[in-house]
Design a protein around this motif. Structure first.
Motif, PDB file in Angstrom:
ATOM      1  N   LYS A 515     -87.784 -36.312  46.184  1.00 38.20           N
ATOM      2  CA  LYS A 515     -89.115 -36.935  46.204  1.00 38.20           C
ATOM      3  C   LYS A 515     -89.026 -38.462  46.093  1.00 38.20           C
ATOM      4  N   ASP A 516     -87.847 -38.970  45.630  1.00 41.89           N
ATOM      5  CA  ASP A 516     -87.667 -40.422  45.501  1.00 41.89           C
ATOM      6  C   ASP A 516     -87.110 -41.058  46.768  1.00 41.89           C
ATOM      7  N   ILE A 517     -86.837 -40.253  47.774  1.00 42.72           N
ATOM      8  CA  ILE A 517     -86.316 -40.787  49.040  1.00 42.72           C
ATOM      9  C   ILE A 517     -87.491 -41.289  49.874  1.00 42.72           C
ATOM     10  N   GLU A 518     -87.444 -42.553  50.273  1.00 44.28           N
ATOM     11  CA  GLU A 518     -88.513 -43.171  51.052  1.00 44.28           C
ATOM     12  C   GLU A 518     -88.009 -43.537  52.442  1.00 44.28           C
ATOM     13  N   VAL A 519     -88.921 -43.660  53.370  1.00 40.62           N
ATOM     14  CA  VAL A 519     -88.591 -44.087  54.725  1.00 40.62           C
ATOM     15  C   VAL A 519     -89.051 -45.525  54.896  1.00 40.62           C
ATOM     16  N   VAL A 520     -88.077 -46.439  55.117  1.00 39.67           N
ATOM     17  CA  VAL A 520     -88.360 -47.860  55.304  1.00 39.67           C
ATOM     18  C   VAL A 520     -87.744 -48.290  56.624  1.00 39.67           C
ATOM     19  N   ALA A 521     -88.575 -48.821  57.531  1.00 37.15           N
ATOM     20  CA  ALA A 521     -88.114 -49.287  58.846  1.00 37.15           C
ATOM     21  C   ALA A 521     -87.385 -48.184  59.596  1.00 37.15           C
ATOM     22  N   GLY A 522     -87.897 -46.964  59.451  1.00 38.47           N
ATOM     23  CA  GLY A 522     -87.326 -45.852  60.201  1.00 38.47           C
ATOM     24  C   GLY A 522     -86.087 -45.241  59.590  1.00 38.47           C
ATOM     25  N   ARG A 523     -85.658 -45.728  58.424  1.00 36.61           N
ATOM     26  CA  ARG A 523     -84.462 -45.187  57.781  1.00 36.61           C
ATOM     27  C   ARG A 523     -84.785 -44.763  56.358  1.00 36.61           C
ATOM     28  N   GLN A 524     -84.049 -43.752  55.889  1.00 39.17           N
ATOM     29  CA  GLN A 524     -84.269 -43.243  54.544  1.00 39.17           C
ATOM     30  C   GLN A 524     -83.577 -44.136  53.517  1.00 39.17           C
ATOM     31  N   HIS A 525     -84.281 -44.440  52.423  1.00 39.74           N
ATOM     32  CA  HIS A 525     -83.761 -45.280  51.359  1.00 39.74           C
ATOM     33  C   HIS A 525     -84.109 -44.672  50.010  1.00 39.74           C
ATOM     34  N   PHE A 526     -83.424 -45.164  48.973  1.00 44.37           N
ATOM     35  CA  PHE A 526     -83.834 -44.862  47.601  1.00 44.37           C
ATOM     36  C   PHE A 526     -83.635 -46.125  46.770  1.00 44.37           C
ATOM     37  N   ARG A 527     -84.315 -46.184  45.647  1.00 41.85           N
ATOM     38  CA  ARG A 527     -84.293 -47.361  44.794  1.00 41.85           C
ATOM     39  C   ARG A 527     -83.098 -47.295  43.858  1.00 41.85           C
ATOM     40  N   PHE A 528     -82.274 -48.362  43.872  1.00 39.72           N
ATOM     41  CA  PHE A 528     -81.087 -48.397  43.012  1.00 39.72           C
ATOM     42  C   PHE A 528     -80.886 -49.825  42.523  1.00 39.72           C
ATOM     43  N   GLU A 529     -80.966 -50.005  41.188  1.00 38.42           N
ATOM     44  CA  GLU A 529     -80.792 -51.323  40.580  1.00 38.42           C
ATOM     45  C   GLU A 529     -81.689 -52.369  41.250  1.00 38.42           C
ATOM     46  N   ASP A 530     -82.951 -52.029  41.398  1.00 35.58           N
ATOM     47  CA  ASP A 530     -83.962 -52.929  41.969  1.00 35.58           C
ATOM     48  C   ASP A 530     -83.681 -53.294  43.419  1.00 35.58           C
ATOM     49  N   ARG A 531     -82.970 -52.428  44.118  1.00 37.01           N
ATOM     50  CA  ARG A 531     -82.701 -52.656  45.540  1.00 37.01           C
ATOM     51  C   ARG A 531     -82.954 -51.378  46.313  1.00 37.01           C
ATOM     52  N   GLN A 532     -83.268 -51.554  47.601  1.00 34.14           N
ATOM     53  CA  GLN A 532     -83.409 -50.406  48.485  1.00 34.14           C
ATOM     54  C   GLN A 532     -82.052 -50.116  49.126  1.00 34.14           C
ATOM     55  N   ILE A 533     -81.517 -48.933  48.870  1.00 35.03           N
ATOM     56  CA  ILE A 533     -80.205 -48.538  49.386  1.00 35.03           C
ATOM     57  C   ILE A 533     -80.395 -47.501  50.495  1.00 35.03           C
TER      58      ILE A 533
END
Length: 766
Positions: A515-533
């Motif tokens: 549920k924490d996986i987000e789609v940003v600019a067409g790619r899947q990301h998750f939040r890690f140490e205040d960054r999108q990975i």
């Protein structure tokens, strides 16, 4: 490999022994001369120098090197005068004396055919050395001074045979942490690096084999539990017999079975205890054997940095600065291969510290610091790693100036530079071509030093950290493996196969909720140490079968640096392991995303991931737009049964490589170790394709193909030959035997094999 007595001179020429003596005594000269700059009246240092010069003078006479005799005699005269208190050695004297040591080294290293050309009367260098020494004596007249204390040992050296003619000359130095007296009485083995590497590999295999007893012991415990269950069944049968009327013979048989089972259980318990004791002894012996073999590859850290104190002194004087090198942990043992690779990065870091960090004497005096700067070089073992630290007490790095330099070089936007942490800003120092100097000199300014340091550290599977304090100094710390033959790794499962990620290249291993996986600019990301990975499915990179397991979390391995950081989604974590590295067959060339292999405790193979190569593969896939998203975890479709392929090869490496390649495309793969094993397999199971080698024990590939094509049930089974033999007659022989395809291993690569398989039987689930 043969034992050699240190006093056996049969394999050494006189000139070779002289060269050995000069090399060893040069270390004594350099160390003691540098120490005398701090304390010119140290009697122990002067005594060691006088003895070294006298020894070399006698040795030079033995090999008729008049030039060396003259230089050594001049050195001895200076040291005798200093011992007598009629001369104080100033830095100017030390400069000339060190040049004399260099001259001795050049004379000794002259090729045998040119050794006569180095004799006195034909060497300008000797005459120049004498003139320089006379000049410095004239410029700095001798003054009577009291030497601290006379040497405790006899300083009158006889004219008998010098210590040159000892095959293993010990370097006597007050700073040595090894007992030289014991070393002189040791015997030595002359072992080639290749023999030592093979020995270490065999002890590593012994260590792995000892661990295989663990699963075997567990299987016997399961057998013991089954015996207990069988005993309970027999007890229930006896109870049933007690209620029913059975003949006495049946009751006796059940009672006898019960007694026999008790005996089996007791015997099994005893054997389990014996096996456990044997396992402990075997594991302990294997660990000790491996540790001893590993120790043979180790050398003291001091062996790799003998020339550094001289380098620091000379470079500092060239720049008009005062600096000294402080070495901590000189006796720390370092792997021979790592120690050899460390010389270049340590040289870069130490030279940078002198040029960039250490201030001029007047600046240090104004800042309230000692006029002489200090550079510390430290080696220590910590948590299974080797830590090499280079620090200084210089000016430090101004982060504001560094941020401005980053922006000026257009490496990032001003707003982004201001938001960067200290470690992120300092990380730019390691980029290729990056430098903060405005001018280029022979020492620095080209921006290649720290980049080269990071490249070598990565080559040995290490990492580097930087921290600084403005006005107080800067520290560079390299975290390296204790040895290149062992790697600590995180085991993960990808496509139902184990893979190993070296811990040194992992930023973090964690569970991420879907549920924490987000789609940003067409790619899947998750939040890690205040960054999108960005998330990458490992099965897509390695080409393994898709993970269809559902679950609320995914197992993610975070790799890469601040600029390019990725989260690799695996099926599950299998735990941390210490693996003995086994190089892949060099005939296979570079395997994409794989660096080497290893064996697990149960003897099964595992591939070790080349993380740097994996990052490049991810970047290429992103640029090409070929990466799909991470599976959602649900799959309602009925999967088609994949086609089955039998891989036949007597090489473990080739079998595993071909098996992984085929499984990445969805094929079900079985393996056979030779033609006979394959012949039995195809007659008892169903396969859609056979891939076989030619040269194998018991039954070769040609014979297997011939038998298969003659069998009425197997003649339609496609067979591909993959062989190192790529001559025209070899191809013709294989095809005439009935093979449907012939692929040479010399031109073997992933796509060639997979395309040939698709051409023969189609995709895995068609």
């Amino acid at each position: 490999m043969s034992a050699k007595d240190p006093n056996d001179l049969s394999e050494f020429s006189m000139v070779e022994l002289f060269r050995l003596e000069v090399e060893n005594q040069s270390v004594v000269f350099t160390e003691n001369l540098l120490a005398l700059e701090q304390n010119p009246t140290d009697a122990s240092r002067l005594g060691a120098l006088m003895r070294a010069a006298h020894s070399l003078k006698g040795a030079a006479r033995m090999v008729d090197l008049d030039a060396a005799v003259v230089v050594a005699n001049e050195l001895e005269d200076v040291f005798v005068a200093a011992q007598g208190g009629s001369l104080v050695l100033l830095p100017e004297h030390v400069d000339v004396l060190l040049h004399g040591v260099d001259l001795l080294h050049r004379i000794a290293q002259a090729p045998d055919g040119k050794i006569e050309a180095e004799n006195f009367g034909r060497t300008d260098g000797v005459q120049q050395f004498i003139r320089d020494l006379d000049k410095v004596r004239a410029d700095h007249p001798a003054k009577a001074v009291k030497v601290e204390s006379p040497p405790s040992e006899n300083t009158n050296v006889s004219e008998s045979l010098p210590s040159t003619f000892q095959a293993e000359a010990a370097i006597t130095s007050p700073s040595n942490e090894v007992n030289d007296a014991q070393r002189k009485h040791q015997r030595f083995l002359r072992v080639t690096p290749e023999n030592l590497n093979r020995l270490l590999a065999l002890t590593g295999e012994s260590l792995v084999e000892s661990r295989r007893l663990v699963p075997f012991s567990k299987s016997l415990l399961r057998l013991k539990r089954e015996h207990n269950e069988l005993a309970q069944i027999l007890d229930r049968i006896r109870e049933s017999l007690g209620r029913e009327k059975f003949n006495e013979h049946a009751e006796a048989q059940v009672a006898q079975a019960r007694v026999q089972l008790v005996r089996c259980r007791e015997d099994l318990s005893k054997r389990l205890l014996e096996l456990e004791e044997f396992r402990r002894r075997s594991a302990n012996l294997s660990h000790r054997l491996y540790d001893e073999a590993l120790a043979c590859r180790m050398r003291p850290f001091a062996d790799g940095i003998q020339g550094f104190p001289r380098m620091v002194r000379d470079l500092a004087r060239d720049l008009g600065k005062q600096a000294r090198l402080e070495i901590r942990g000189p006796a720390t043992y370092v792997d021979r291969d790592i120690l050899e690779k460390l010389e270049a990065p340590l040289t870069h870091l130490v030279r940078n510290a002198i040029d960039h960090a250490i201030e001029l004497p007047e600046m240090r005096r104004a800042a309230g610091k000692p006029v002489e700067g200090t550079i510390r070089l430290e080696a220590q073992h910590s948590a299974g790693n080797l830590l090499i630290t280079v620090s200084d007490d210089g000016r430090g790095i101004d982060l504001a100036d560094l941020r401005n330099a980053i922006v000026q070089k257009k490496l990032t936007a001003p707003e982004a530079a201001e938001q960067m942490s200290e470690s992120e800003v300092l990380g730019f120092l390691l980029l290729p071509g990056f430098t903060t100097k405005q001018t280029v000199t022979e020492i620095s300014g080209r921006g290649v030093g720290l980049d080269a340091v990071q490249a070598i550290v990565r080559e040995v599977r290490g990492g580097i950290r930087i921290w600084t304090d403005v006005g107080s100094g800067t520290t560079f710390q390299m975290r390296l493996p204790l040895t290149l033959s062992i790697v600590r790794a995180l085991l993960v499962e990808i496509g139902n196969e184990p893979y190993a990620f070296p811990l040194v290249h992992i930023n973090r291993a964690l569970k991420v909720a879907r549920k924490d996986i987000e789609v940003v600019a067409g790619r899947q990301h998750f939040r890690f140490e205040d960054r999108q990975i960005g998330l990458i499915a490992a099965n897509q990179i390695f080409g393994s079968t898709e993970d269809n397991h559902s679950g609320e979390q995914v197992s993610v391995v975070v790799i890469g640096n601040k600029a390019n950081c990725y989260g690799v989604v695996t099926e599950k974590f299998l735990g941390e392991r210490e693996l003995v590295i086994k190089p892949l067959d060099p005939r296979l060339g570079k395997i994409k995303d794989i660096s080497s292999g290893a064996l697990l405790d149960d003897g099964s193979p595992v591939l070790i991931v080349d993380v740097e190569d994996l990052i490049r593969s991810v970047e290429k896939s992103i640029e090409a737009g070929t990466l799909a998203g991470v599976p959602s975890g649900t799959n309602g479709e009925t999967l088609k049964k994949p086609k089955r392929v039998l891989v036949v090869d007597d090489s473990l490496t080739v079998r595993e490589l071909e098996k992984k390649l085929l499984r990445t495309r969805g094929y079900e793969v079985e393996i056979a170790v030779d033609g006979m094993d394959a012949w039995n397999a195809v007659r008892t199971g169903h396969f859609d394709l056979v891939i076989t080698d030619v040269d194998m024990p018991r039954m070769d590939g040609i014979e297997f193909v011939t038998l298969s094509k003659k069998d009425s049930n197997l003649k339609s089974l496609p067979v591909m030959i993959v062989s190192y033999k790529d001559r025209a007659e070899d191809r013709r022989r294989g095809l005439e035997a009935g093979a449907d395809y012939y692929l040479a291993k010399a031109s073997f690569h992933d796509e060639a094999l997979l395309q040939a398989v698709v051409n023969l039987i189609g995709e895995a689930t068609e």
